[in-house]
Motif scaffolding. Structure first.
Motif, PDB file in Angstrom:
ATOM      1  N   LEU A 198       0.811  -1.223   0.000  1.00 43.17           N
ATOM      2  CA  LEU A 198       0.000   0.000   0.000  1.00 43.17           C
ATOM      3  C   LEU A 198       0.842   1.271   0.000  1.00 43.17           C
ATOM      4  CD1 LEU A 198      -2.736  -1.017   2.617  1.00 43.17           C
ATOM      5  CD2 LEU A 198      -2.956  -0.991   0.122  1.00 43.17           C
ATOM      6  N   GLY A 199       2.153   1.119   0.219  1.00 47.87           N
ATOM      7  CA  GLY A 199       3.021   2.292   0.269  1.00 47.87           C
ATOM      8  C   GLY A 199       2.938   3.061   1.570  1.00 47.87           C
ATOM      9  N   VAL A 200       2.577   2.377   2.653  1.00 46.91           N
ATOM     10  CA  VAL A 200       2.502   3.016   3.972  1.00 46.91           C
ATOM     11  C   VAL A 200       3.904   3.057   4.568  1.00 46.91           C
ATOM     12  CG1 VAL A 200       1.538   2.876   6.298  1.00 46.91           C
ATOM     13  CG2 VAL A 200       0.147   2.213   4.327  1.00 46.91           C
ATOM     14  N   THR A 201       4.335   4.220   4.984  1.00 47.57           N
ATOM     15  CA  THR A 201       5.685   4.381   5.539  1.00 47.57           C
ATOM     16  C   THR A 201       5.649   5.242   6.798  1.00 47.57           C
ATOM     17  OG1 THR A 201       6.100   6.361   4.193  1.00 47.57           O
ATOM     18  CG2 THR A 201       6.756   4.222   3.253  1.00 47.57           C
ATOM     19  N   VAL A 202       6.774   5.273   7.483  1.00 41.40           N
ATOM     20  CA  VAL A 202       6.981   6.158   8.634  1.00 41.40           C
ATOM     21  C   VAL A 202       8.252   6.942   8.359  1.00 41.40           C
ATOM     22  CG1 VAL A 202       7.492   6.265  11.095  1.00 41.40           C
ATOM     23  CG2 VAL A 202       5.825   4.616  10.261  1.00 41.40           C
ATOM     24  N   SER A 203       8.200   8.239   8.537  1.00 39.81           N
ATOM     25  CA  SER A 203       9.343   9.088   8.199  1.00 39.81           C
ATOM     26  C   SER A 203      10.470   8.949   9.222  1.00 39.81           C
ATOM     27  CB  SER A 203       8.911  10.551   8.129  1.00 39.81           C
ATOM     28  OG  SER A 203       8.585  11.042   9.420  1.00 39.81           O
ATOM     29  N   ASP A 204      11.675   9.311   8.797  1.00 38.95           N
ATOM     30  CA  ASP A 204      12.824   9.313   9.707  1.00 38.95           C
ATOM     31  C   ASP A 204      12.585  10.266  10.877  1.00 38.95           C
ATOM     32  OD1 ASP A 204      14.092   7.522   8.053  1.00 38.95           O
ATOM     33  OD2 ASP A 204      15.305   9.036   7.030  1.00 38.95           O
ATOM     34  N   GLU A 205      11.884  11.375  10.613  1.00 40.26           N
ATOM     35  CA  GLU A 205      11.593  12.341  11.671  1.00 40.26           C
ATOM     36  C   GLU A 205      10.704  11.725  12.752  1.00 40.26           C
ATOM     37  OE1 GLU A 205      11.371  12.930   8.436  1.00 40.26           O
ATOM     38  OE2 GLU A 205      13.052  14.336   8.205  1.00 40.26           O
ATOM     39  N   GLU A 206       9.724  10.921  12.328  1.00 39.80           N
ATOM     40  CA  GLU A 206       8.854  10.270  13.301  1.00 39.80           C
ATOM     41  C   GLU A 206       9.622   9.249  14.135  1.00 39.80           C
ATOM     42  OE1 GLU A 206       4.513   9.621  11.657  1.00 39.80           O
ATOM     43  OE2 GLU A 206       5.941   9.458  10.003  1.00 39.80           O
ATOM     44  N   ILE A 207      10.515   8.511  13.495  1.00 41.64           N
ATOM     45  CA  ILE A 207      11.349   7.549  14.217  1.00 41.64           C
ATOM     46  C   ILE A 207      12.222   8.280  15.235  1.00 41.64           C
ATOM     47  CG2 ILE A 207      13.166   5.817  14.020  1.00 41.64           C
ATOM     48  CD1 ILE A 207      10.516   4.878  12.879  1.00 41.64           C
ATOM     49  N   ALA A 208      12.833   9.361  14.789  1.00 42.43           N
ATOM     50  CA  ALA A 208      13.694  10.148  15.681  1.00 42.43           C
ATOM     51  C   ALA A 208      12.902  10.694  16.855  1.00 42.43           C
ATOM     52  CB  ALA A 208      14.350  11.287  14.899  1.00 42.43           C
ATOM     53  N   GLY A 209      11.671  11.132  16.602  1.00 39.81           N
ATOM     54  CA  GLY A 209      10.833  11.655  17.664  1.00 39.81           C
ATOM     55  C   GLY A 209      10.481  10.588  18.685  1.00 39.81           C
ATOM     56  N   HIS A 241       9.408  -0.890  11.829  1.00 40.96           N
ATOM     57  CA  HIS A 241       8.488  -1.986  11.529  1.00 40.96           C
ATOM     58  C   HIS A 241       7.253  -1.928  12.427  1.00 40.96           C
ATOM     59  CE1 HIS A 241      11.641  -3.745   9.074  1.00 40.96           C
ATOM     60  NE2 HIS A 241      10.825  -4.719   8.728  1.00 40.96           N
ATOM     61  N   GLU A 242       7.473  -1.676  13.720  1.00 45.01           N
ATOM     62  CA  GLU A 242       6.357  -1.632  14.661  1.00 45.01           C
ATOM     63  C   GLU A 242       5.381  -0.502  14.332  1.00 45.01           C
ATOM     64  OE1 GLU A 242       5.788  -3.751  17.574  1.00 45.01           O
ATOM     65  OE2 GLU A 242       7.078  -4.901  16.245  1.00 45.01           O
ATOM     66  N   LEU A 243       5.911   0.671  14.056  1.00 44.41           N
ATOM     67  CA  LEU A 243       5.051   1.828  13.775  1.00 44.41           C
ATOM     68  C   LEU A 243       4.311   1.665  12.451  1.00 44.41           C
ATOM     69  CD1 LEU A 243       7.349   4.777  14.951  1.00 44.41           C
ATOM     70  CD2 LEU A 243       5.392   3.790  16.158  1.00 44.41           C
ATOM     71  N   VAL A 244       4.996   1.129  11.452  1.00 45.38           N
ATOM     72  CA  VAL A 244       4.345   0.913  10.156  1.00 45.38           C
ATOM     73  C   VAL A 244       3.226  -0.119  10.291  1.00 45.38           C
ATOM     74  CG1 VAL A 244       4.670  -0.081   7.863  1.00 45.38           C
ATOM     75  CG2 VAL A 244       6.237   1.661   8.684  1.00 45.38           C
ATOM     76  N   ALA A 245       3.507  -1.213  11.020  1.00 42.38           N
ATOM     77  CA  ALA A 245       2.487  -2.249  11.211  1.00 42.38           C
ATOM     78  C   ALA A 245       1.264  -1.680  11.912  1.00 42.38           C
ATOM     79  CB  ALA A 245       3.076  -3.411  12.011  1.00 42.38           C
ATOM     80  N   SER A 246       1.484  -0.886  12.946  1.00 42.74           N
ATOM     81  CA  SER A 246       0.368  -0.280  13.671  1.00 42.74           C
ATOM     82  C   SER A 246      -0.417   0.671  12.782  1.00 42.74           C
ATOM     83  CB  SER A 246       0.902   0.465  14.900  1.00 42.74           C
ATOM     84  OG  SER A 246      -0.154   1.088  15.604  1.00 42.74           O
TER      85      SER A 246
END
Length: 211
Positions: free
Chosen positions: A87-98, A133-138
């Protein structure tokens, strides 16, 4: 109020058990392997979250049930990760850093955070990947869980039903807001489980360990 989205039973044993011992693979999800090592590490984390220790589990049946649940979580996460890629669902590097910054803030110093990662079997780069992986899955699970907010009539009916259990000193508006939050969380949990069931039905899952 959020329910655990990683629920359900293992789909079934679809290939010979000898393969697990030969390859070190616990399960295969649409051709992607889940290693025995990954299962054992996740199982340990799963027990910690439940406040249990392996040595304290006396019942073989209980041990197997808990390990099946841990494996099902890994299978569901892999299904969601694959669906996110589709589906092209991603999480940005900024969100990971946050998210990492929030976690680090819970420790008195960076050494404490590093020690916690090391005890969990991670370095920071590995944990970033795990967290992604966890944030994208959620995120993809929430997107797949088709839910609608409860109607005012449903909130009122639930409020009347729960009224005897509520603090009589609580403001009615506040009480109804809590009831609405509860109903919304309940619907979201049901929607997530239904979404997972649909993913399982259209996927090929091979469980290669005897549980």
């Amino acid at each position: 109020m959020k329910a655990n989205p990683w629920l359900g039973l293992v789909i079934g044993l679809l290939t010979p058990l000898a393969l697990a011992g030969e390859t070190g693979i616990a399960a295969r999800v649409n051709g992607t392997d889940i290693s025995n090592f990954r299962l054992e590490r996740h199982f340990a984390d799963y027990l910690k979250i439940q406040g249990r220790q392996v040595g304290a589990i006396r019942s073989p049946q209980a041990y197997k049930r808990l390990k099946r649940e841990a494996l099902q979580q890994l299978i569901d996460k892999e299904l969601l990760w694959q669906e996110a890629a589709r589906l092209g669902v991603t999480v940005s590097d900024e969100e990971i850093a946050g998210s990492l910054a929030e976690m680090k803030a819970a420790f008195p110093d960076t050494q404490g955070f590093s020690r916690a990662l090391e005890e969990a079997g991670f370095d920071e780069a590995g944990y970033r990947d795990y967290l992604r992986h966890e944030l994208v899955a959620s995120r993809v699970l929430d997107a797949l869980a088709e839910t609608t907010p409860p109607a005012e009539s449903e909130v009122q009916a639930a409020f009347e039903s729960l009224k005897p259990q509520l603090d009589p000193a609580m403001d009615e508006a506040r009480a109804k807001a809590l009831v609405r939050q509860y109903l919304t969380g309940q619907r979201m949990a049901q929607g997530r489980e239904l979404a997972l069931e649909k993913l399982r039905e259209k996927s090929r899952v091979e469980v290669l360990v005897a549980l």
